[in-house]
Motif scaffolding. Structure first.
Motif, PDB file in Angstrom:
ATOM      1  N   PRO A  96       0.805  -1.235   0.000  1.00 21.18           N
ATOM      2  CA  PRO A  96       0.000   0.000   0.000  1.00 21.18           C
ATOM      3  C   PRO A  96       0.830   1.274   0.000  1.00 21.18           C
ATOM      4  CG  PRO A  96      -0.083  -1.070   2.124  1.00 21.18           C
ATOM      5  CD  PRO A  96       0.590  -2.027   1.216  1.00 21.18           C
ATOM      6  N   PHE A  97       2.069   1.211   0.448  1.00 17.91           N
ATOM      7  CA  PHE A  97       2.864   2.431   0.491  1.00 17.91           C
ATOM      8  C   PHE A  97       3.800   2.542  -0.705  1.00 17.91           C
ATOM      9  CE2 PHE A  97       1.535   2.024   4.857  1.00 17.91           C
ATOM     10  CZ  PHE A  97       1.151   3.316   5.132  1.00 17.91           C
ATOM     11  N   ALA A  98       3.640   1.656  -1.689  1.00 11.65           N
ATOM     12  CA  ALA A  98       4.551   1.663  -2.831  1.00 11.65           C
ATOM     13  C   ALA A  98       4.443   2.991  -3.580  1.00 11.65           C
ATOM     14  CB  ALA A  98       4.222   0.508  -3.761  1.00 11.65           C
ATOM     15  N   ASP A  99       5.502   3.297  -4.310  1.00  4.74           N
ATOM     16  CA  ASP A  99       5.554   4.539  -5.068  1.00  4.74           C
ATOM     17  C   ASP A  99       4.376   4.613  -6.039  1.00  4.74           C
ATOM     18  OD1 ASP A  99       7.962   6.620  -5.753  1.00  4.74           O
ATOM     19  OD2 ASP A  99       6.534   6.336  -7.377  1.00  4.74           O
ATOM     20  N   GLN A 100       3.768   5.798  -6.133  1.00  2.00           N
ATOM     21  CA  GLN A 100       2.540   5.870  -6.919  1.00  2.00           C
ATOM     22  C   GLN A 100       2.768   6.227  -8.368  1.00  2.00           C
ATOM     23  OE1 GLN A 100       3.789   8.106  -4.739  1.00  2.00           O
ATOM     24  NE2 GLN A 100       2.162   9.463  -4.083  1.00  2.00           N
ATOM     25  N   VAL A 101       4.002   6.499  -8.783  1.00  2.01           N
ATOM     26  CA  VAL A 101       4.235   6.936 -10.159  1.00  2.01           C
ATOM     27  C   VAL A 101       4.833   5.819 -11.020  1.00  2.01           C
ATOM     28  CG1 VAL A 101       5.363   8.694 -11.548  1.00  2.01           C
ATOM     29  CG2 VAL A 101       4.523   9.268  -9.321  1.00  2.01           C
ATOM     30  N   ILE A 102       5.538   4.874 -10.388  1.00  5.09           N
ATOM     31  CA  ILE A 102       6.239   3.839 -11.152  1.00  5.09           C
ATOM     32  C   ILE A 102       5.276   3.065 -12.044  1.00  5.09           C
ATOM     33  CG2 ILE A 102       7.500   1.670 -10.927  1.00  5.09           C
ATOM     34  CD1 ILE A 102       8.817   2.755  -8.451  1.00  5.09           C
ATOM     35  N   VAL A 127      13.272   6.329 -13.618  1.00  8.75           N
ATOM     36  CA  VAL A 127      14.600   6.146 -13.031  1.00  8.75           C
ATOM     37  C   VAL A 127      14.731   6.973 -11.753  1.00  8.75           C
ATOM     38  CG1 VAL A 127      17.048   6.558 -13.420  1.00  8.75           C
ATOM     39  CG2 VAL A 127      15.666   5.560 -15.221  1.00  8.75           C
ATOM     40  N   GLN A 128      14.191   8.191 -11.796  1.00  6.71           N
ATOM     41  CA  GLN A 128      14.263   9.031 -10.600  1.00  6.71           C
ATOM     42  C   GLN A 128      13.552   8.365  -9.435  1.00  6.71           C
ATOM     43  OE1 GLN A 128      11.753  10.926  -8.910  1.00  6.71           O
ATOM     44  NE2 GLN A 128      13.146  12.093  -7.645  1.00  6.71           N
ATOM     45  N   ARG A 129      12.413   7.730  -9.713  1.00  4.49           N
ATOM     46  CA  ARG A 129      11.691   7.064  -8.622  1.00  4.49           C
ATOM     47  C   ARG A 129      12.520   5.930  -8.059  1.00  4.49           C
ATOM     48  NH1 ARG A 129      10.021  10.552  -6.450  1.00  4.49           N
ATOM     49  NH2 ARG A 129       8.605   9.452  -5.104  1.00  4.49           N
ATOM     50  N   GLY A 130      13.242   5.232  -8.957  1.00  2.09           N
ATOM     51  CA  GLY A 130      14.110   4.148  -8.480  1.00  2.09           C
ATOM     52  C   GLY A 130      15.177   4.681  -7.544  1.00  2.09           C
ATOM     53  N   PHE A 131      15.841   5.763  -7.945  1.00  5.20           N
ATOM     54  CA  PHE A 131      16.917   6.313  -7.105  1.00  5.20           C
ATOM     55  C   PHE A 131      16.342   6.931  -5.836  1.00  5.20           C
ATOM     56  CE2 PHE A 131      19.598   6.481 -11.075  1.00  5.20           C
ATOM     57  CZ  PHE A 131      20.447   5.493 -10.636  1.00  5.20           C
ATOM     58  N   ARG A 132      15.146   7.552  -5.943  1.00  7.14           N
ATOM     59  CA  ARG A 132      14.530   8.121  -4.751  1.00  7.14           C
ATOM     60  C   ARG A 132      14.203   7.027  -3.747  1.00  7.14           C
ATOM     61  NH1 ARG A 132      13.628   9.668  -0.746  1.00  7.14           N
ATOM     62  NH2 ARG A 132      12.238  11.256   0.058  1.00  7.14           N
ATOM     63  N   THR A 133      13.740   5.895  -4.282  1.00  6.12           N
ATOM     64  CA  THR A 133      13.481   4.741  -3.425  1.00  6.12           C
ATOM     65  C   THR A 133      14.763   4.294  -2.740  1.00  6.12           C
ATOM     66  OG1 THR A 133      11.654   4.020  -4.799  1.00  6.12           O
ATOM     67  CG2 THR A 133      12.708   2.349  -3.452  1.00  6.12           C
ATOM     68  N   ILE A 174       5.031  14.605 -12.531  1.00  8.41           N
ATOM     69  CA  ILE A 174       6.031  15.378 -11.794  1.00  8.41           C
ATOM     70  C   ILE A 174       5.364  16.125 -10.643  1.00  8.41           C
ATOM     71  CG2 ILE A 174       7.643  17.311 -11.967  1.00  8.41           C
ATOM     72  CD1 ILE A 174       8.265  16.354 -14.788  1.00  8.41           C
ATOM     73  N   GLY A 175       4.127  16.634 -10.902  1.00  9.78           N
ATOM     74  CA  GLY A 175       3.397  17.321  -9.838  1.00  9.78           C
ATOM     75  C   GLY A 175       3.137  16.408  -8.653  1.00  9.78           C
ATOM     76  N   VAL A 176       2.781  15.141  -8.957  1.00  9.38           N
ATOM     77  CA  VAL A 176       2.566  14.179  -7.881  1.00  9.38           C
ATOM     78  C   VAL A 176       3.867  13.977  -7.106  1.00  9.38           C
ATOM     79  CG1 VAL A 176       2.108  11.749  -7.418  1.00  9.38           C
ATOM     80  CG2 VAL A 176       0.633  13.013  -8.961  1.00  9.38           C
ATOM     81  N   LEU A 177       4.972  13.892  -7.842  1.00  9.07           N
ATOM     82  CA  LEU A 177       6.264  13.674  -7.175  1.00  9.07           C
ATOM     83  C   LEU A 177       6.634  14.851  -6.285  1.00  9.07           C
ATOM     84  CD1 LEU A 177       8.445  12.163 -10.003  1.00  9.07           C
ATOM     85  CD2 LEU A 177       7.000  11.049  -8.338  1.00  9.07           C
ATOM     86  N   ARG A 178       6.310  16.053  -6.743  1.00  9.15           N
ATOM     87  CA  ARG A 178       6.686  17.220  -5.950  1.00  9.15           C
ATOM     88  C   ARG A 178       6.040  17.195  -4.583  1.00  9.15           C
ATOM     89  NH1 ARG A 178       5.598  22.804  -8.234  1.00  9.15           N
ATOM     90  NH2 ARG A 178       6.169  23.288  -6.113  1.00  9.15           N
ATOM     91  N   ARG A 179       4.804  16.664  -4.544  1.00  9.99           N
ATOM     92  CA  ARG A 179       4.112  16.645  -3.256  1.00  9.99           C
ATOM     93  C   ARG A 179       4.432  15.392  -2.455  1.00  9.99           C
ATOM     94  NH1 ARG A 179      -1.572  17.510  -5.256  1.00  9.99           N
ATOM     95  NH2 ARG A 179      -0.513  17.387  -7.243  1.00  9.99           N
ATOM     96  N   ASP A 180       5.165  14.478  -3.068  1.00 12.81           N
ATOM     97  CA  ASP A 180       5.415  13.212  -2.388  1.00 12.81           C
ATOM     98  C   ASP A 180       6.718  13.287  -1.612  1.00 12.81           C
ATOM     99  OD1 ASP A 180       4.977  10.472  -1.762  1.00 12.81           O
ATOM    100  OD2 ASP A 180       6.591  10.013  -3.138  1.00 12.81           O
ATOM    101  N   ILE A 181       6.642  13.886  -0.457  1.00 16.53           N
ATOM    102  CA  ILE A 181       7.841  13.980   0.369  1.00 16.53           C
ATOM    103  C   ILE A 181       7.649  13.012   1.520  1.00 16.53           C
ATOM    104  CG2 ILE A 181       9.133  15.483   1.895  1.00 16.53           C
ATOM    105  CD1 ILE A 181       8.121  17.749  -0.048  1.00 16.53           C
ATOM    106  N   TYR A 182       8.539  12.055   1.616  1.00 16.60           N
ATOM    107  CA  TYR A 182       8.357  11.061   2.673  1.00 16.60           C
ATOM    108  C   TYR A 182       9.680  10.883   3.403  1.00 16.60           C
ATOM    109  CZ  TYR A 182      10.397   7.725  -0.634  1.00 16.60           C
ATOM    110  OH  TYR A 182      11.196   7.073  -1.518  1.00 16.60           O
TER     111      TYR A 182
END
Lengths: 492, 166
Positions: free
Chosen positions: A69-75, A366-372, B25-33
């Motif tokens: 449920p907490f997985a990244d929402q954009v990948i 890729v950014q989501r991967g590195f952010r993870t 990108i907008g979703v990512l901007r607000r996704d600060i965890y």
């Protein structure tokens, strides 16, 4: 003096659903425009394919809601969008082939493989409840990877196409085992480096301000380099060896933060490439094609000429800034437009604007991967997530760089876009692993950093069930909604 | 289809593609965890104290209050690679170690995965070693049993030094 406090965490599943709708609209919109441009009507199977893609995306979304449920929402939406755009382009090339009297049913096959890939991703998400169990299987992963790489040499199983022996054929389906091997290798490298990174990073002399590793710590790098060269020599596959070597050097750098490893890696690769270019005709031919594609002698050369590359460049050029529009160009003039050169086909029909949009989708992925990797708290997860994200980035760079003549052309597939079963399957598995790691990364800390205040979870429906499987010892069960139990829960 | 429709569809698709990219990108901007690190206003003093504590640990700029009159409000890492990290003290215990589940996660080969904990008892905070390999030191004494920790007393865990502050 800095204060560390927990941020509030939203599961963001509603946003994922919204983005998924956009992703499906992108894929099916492309499909519809292709049909309207080439046949003036929407065929009956358009609605069938639409329904298929919607069912696949929804099923995966619901599964993610349940098990991560907490997985990244954009990948997930980005993967669906890329896959849909790829399907539309493959279908468009099918239509062009059929118009010239040949039979071509690649899009149907690709849709089937997409379904297989989504199912594989679902299985990975369900079976792999904690990515840390992979660390214990690191050496198993190495054996698996080597097994997969040598599989094409097994007589009766391996098939050589276009001079490269990288396919196996099982019951009529051909498979490129190296695509799956790259995942196993990323797991092995992450497991190996998380244990050995201190000696790799800290021991050794400093020369000119650069920390050099000790000679014996170089061993693994040399071994991987040798394996890559062996692949290059025996399988005649420049792409895979480049992929594996790049993956290893990148993960070494992530693990140790030592620029010296990148420098050593690049020197080794440059040496290997120069050697290969001198020794093997097919590698030398690639260099020729890269440097002088417009030379008539090279353009007309029967095997290994620059015809394909130049046609791709012409395609990109005729696309211009805004492209010809779906179904309006002639991307079918390029050989292998549906697999190796799908970027050129997209560049022709969507133009520079569209191509940059597609590349932006990769950047986001890729950014989501590195952010993870930054967000997750265990070293193995960090290395694995950054390795997998790097694989995607590296493949896109090598393919797009090859097509646009930045680097010599090598045979790697464009993740999610290109026609090819093993690649699509492998990339869906990578997405599943990234989703799993990002679930661990974004899940609120088991213990609030500021004493007493529990992390705020916004969507109440997203409370995960307790994991009952064999988690490592240091995994603390999710604390549950009551903040009172937290302190006692952790100190056992 | 007319030329105009085709052109509109073509440009509309590109717009939709970029809209998707921008919304993502907008979703990512607000996704600060994860954790939020906020820098205090006393940034300069903090940096100076870090320098001085590393060169002359006994001579920090902040005067140490006498243990009896102080009620600790935060746990501060004064040496090691997490220097400057502050954990506000609340009602719950603080677990220190290498394990990811710890409140204060040390990246230190000399710390055990669950090295020590600091927990409240009445008005005071107690430090307890959780059977670590290399031990927890209060002053120069290795901790053998839970000990009431006074404000300003350095506790060494591996290569890190922590203390309670008001």
């Amino acid at each position: 003096m800095a204060t560390v406090e927990p941020g509030t965490t939203r599961t963001g599943r509603a946003r994922e659903l919204g983005l998924l709708v956009g992703a499906v609209v992108l894929g099916m919109g492309a499909f519809a425009q292709v049909e309207l441009a080439m046949n003036d009507t929407l065929p009956a199977d358009f609605y069938l394919s639409t329904a298929g893609l919607i069912v696949l995306a929804t099923a995966l979304h619901l599964l993610v809601r349940r098990v991560a449920p907490f997985a990244d929402q954009v990948i997930l939406p980005v993967a669906v969008a890329l896959n849909g755009i790829g399907l539309a382009m493959i279908h468009r090339l099918d239509l062009a082939e059929q118009a010239s009297g040949r039979t071509s049913e690649l899009a149907g096959k690709q849709l089937g493989i997409t379904a297989v890939g989504v199912v594989a991703a679902a299985v990975v998400l369900v079976v792999l409840r904690d990515h840390r169990v992979l660390r214990k299987r690191a050496y198993l992963a190495m054996v698996l990877a080597i097994g997969l790489i040598v599989l094409p040499f097994v007589p009766g199983l391996g098939v050589a196409n276009y001079g490269a022996r990288i396919w196996i054929s099982v019951a009529g389906f051909s498979l490129q085992p190296a695509e799956l091997a790259k995942i196993a290798l990323a797991i092995f490298f992450a497991g190996y480096l998380v244990t050995n990174r201190d000696t790799l990073a800290l021991a050794g002399p400093r020369v000119l301000g650069v920390q050099l590793p000790r000679a014996r710590d170089l061993g693994p790098l040399i071994v991987v380099w040798a394996v890559c060269l062996a692949i290059l020599v025996l399988q005649r596959d420049l792409g895979t060896s480049l992929l594996i070597f790049g993956l290893f050097v990148a993960m070494l750098y992530v693990a140790t933060e030592r620029i010296s490893w990148i420098a050593i890696g690049m020197v080794l690769f440059a040496g290997g490439a120069a050697l290969a270019a001198k020794t093997f005709g097919h590698v030398a031919a690639r260099f020729d094609v890269w440097l002088n594609p417009m030379d008539p002698a090279i353009y007309d050369r029967a095997p290994g000429g620059s015809y394909q590359l130049v046609q791709g460049l012409f395609g990109l050029a005729s696309g211009g800034l805004f492209g010809t529009g779906w179904g309006q160009g002639h991307p079918d003039l390029v050989t292998f437009a549906e697999s190796d050169f799908i970027i050129a086909a997209l560049g022709e029909e969507l133009g520079l604007t569209g191509l940059l949009g597609v590349l932006m989708l990769y950047v986001i992925l890729v950014q989501r991967g590195f952010r993870t990797a930054i967000g997750v708290r265990d070293g193995f997860g960090k290395l694995l997530a950054s390795g997998l994200a790097f694989v995607i980035a590296w493949q896109v760079f090598v393919v797009v760089g090859g097509i646009t003549r930045v680097i010599p052309l090598t045979g790697l597939t464009t993740p999610f876009l290109a026609y090819g079963g093993s690649s699509l399957l492998a990339n869906w598995i990578i997405v599943a692993i990234l989703l799993r790691i990002s679930d661990a990364a974004r899940r609120p800390a088991p213990l609030p950093v500021r004493g007493g205040s529990a992390p705020v979870i916004h969507e109440a429906s997203a409370t995960p069930e307790e994991d009952a499987d064999d988690e490592p010892d240091d995994a603390v069960p999710y604390p549950g909604p009551e903040p009172d139990t937290q302190a006692t829960e952790v100190i056992r | 289809m007319s030329e105009l429709t085709i052109t509109l569809l073509r440009l509309g698709y590109l717009a939709a593609l970029w809209l998707f990219v921008l919304v993502a990108i907008g979703v990512l901007r607000r996704d600060i965890y994860g954790t939020r690190v906020s820098t205090r206003a006393t940034e300069h003093r903090g940096q100076r104290s870090r320098v001085t504590t590393s060169t002359a640990p006994s001579n920090g700029p902040e005067p140490r209050p006498r243990p009896s009159e102080a009620r600790a409000t935060r746990l501060v890492v004064t040496d090691g690679n997490l220097t400057g990290t502050t954990i506000p003290l609340g009602a719950s215990a603080i677990l220190i170690g290498r394990a990811a589940a710890c409140t204060l996660v040390l990246d230190d080969d000399y710390a055990s995965s669950r090295h020590a904990r600091i927990f409240p008892q009445g008005d005071q905070w107690v430090v307890e070693d959780l059977g670590s390999t290399n031990g927890t030191f209060v002053g120069s004494e290795r901790l053998v049993e839970p000990l009431v920790l006074a404000v300003g007393t350095p506790v060494r865990i591996g290569q890190s030094v922590l203390e309670l502050q008001r």
